[in-house]
Write an enzyme that holds these catalytic residues in place. Structure first.
Site, mmCIF file in Angstrom:
data_model
loop_
_atom_site.group_PDB
_atom_site.id
_atom_site.type_symbol
_atom_site.label_atom_id
_atom_site.label_comp_id
_atom_site.label_asym_id
_atom_site.label_seq_id
_atom_site.Cartn_x
_atom_site.Cartn_y
_atom_site.Cartn_z
ATOM 1 N N CYS A 12 1.017 -1.062 -0.170
ATOM 2 C CA CYS A 12 0.050 -0.058 0.014
ATOM 3 C C CYS A 12 1.011 0.990 -0.142
ATOM 4 C CB CYS A 12 -0.737 0.081 1.125
ATOM 5 S SG CYS A 12 -2.614 1.055 0.911
ATOM 6 N N CYS A 88 -4.304 -0.818 -2.294
ATOM 7 C CA CYS A 88 -4.891 0.571 -2.376
ATOM 8 C C CYS A 88 -4.489 0.816 -3.815
ATOM 9 C CB CYS A 88 -4.136 1.536 -1.384
ATOM 10 S SG CYS A 88 -2.400 1.639 -1.599
ATOM 11 N N CYS A 96 6.550 -0.293 -9.807
ATOM 12 C CA CYS A 96 6.759 -0.957 -8.566
ATOM 13 C C CYS A 96 8.446 -1.366 -8.850
ATOM 14 C CB CYS A 96 6.211 -2.206 -8.390
ATOM 15 S SG CYS A 96 4.688 -2.146 -7.949
#
Length: 166
Positions: A12, A88, A96
Site C-alpha cells: 500500500c 490500495c 513498482c
C-alpha cells in the site's frame, strides 16, 4: 510452482493500515503455509493504532508490526516473493521495483479506513476492511497453490476479489 511456505508481500502507499491488517491475516490464516510481509511506496513510518486494536480485538497477532518501504524487499538478500498483493489503488498504479523471481501479482482494492472521521466511523471502517481482507485471504490460503500455474493463481486471486466485492 514451489511448495509452501509461500512468501507474500502486501503493498500500500503508507503501510500503516490495510497492508498491516493483510500481513497479519496472511500469517494467521495461512497456518504456516505463508510468510507474509507488508510495505509501502511512501511508508508513514508508524502503524495506525486502530489497525493494531482491530487485530487485537480479533486475536490476530502481529508482534513486530512496523511501517516500512517496499525498497527493503527489492534489496539484495531480501526474501524472494511468490505473491504480491496491492490493497490500495495508488500503490497498484505506481511503478513498482523489479521483484526477483517474477512473483504473481494481484490487486485487492480496499477502502482506506485510516482517515475516516469521526473516530466511531473510523473504528467501523477498520472493522469493514478487516473482514473484507479476512474473506479474501481466507479463500486464497485454501487454494491448492502447489498445483496451480502462475496464470491460474492470478485468475483465482482476481475471482476472489470480485466475489469479495459482491
Amino acid at each position: 510452482m514451489k511448495h509452501a511456505p509461500f512468501n507474500v508481500l502486501v503493498l500500500c502507499t503508507g503501510n500503516s493500515a490495510r497492508s498491516i491488517l493483510a500481513e497479519a491475516l496472511f500469517n494467521h490464516l495461512g497456518g504456516g503455509r505463508f510468510t507474509a510481509y507488508s510495505a509501502g511506496s511512501q511508508p508513514s513510518g508508524t502503524v495506525n493504532p486502530v489497525a493494531l486494536e482491530t487485530l487485537d480485538r480479533h486475536g490476530v497477532p502481529l508482534p513486530e508490526a512496523r511501517s516500512k518501504s517496499w525498497d527493503e524487499f527489492a534489496a539484495p538478500g531480501a526474501p524472494e516473493m511468490d505473491f504480491i498483493f496491492t490493497v490500495c489503488a495508488s500503490a497498484a498504479g505506481e511503478a513498482c521495483p523489479i521483484w526477483p523471481g517474477h512473483p504473481t501479482t494481484a490487486h485487492w482494492g480496499i477502502a482506506d479506513p485510516a482517515h475516516v472521521e469521526p473516530l466511531a466511523a473510523r473504528l467501523e471502517a477498520f472493522e469493514t476492511a478487516y473482514w473484507q481482507l479476512a474473506r479474501r485471504i481466507g479463500a486464497f490460503v485454501t487454494l491448492p497453490l502447489e498445483t496451480l500455474s502462475a496464470q491460474e493463481v492470478a485468475a483465482a486471486a482476481r475471482r476472489i476479489h470480485e466475489e469479495g466485492e459482491a
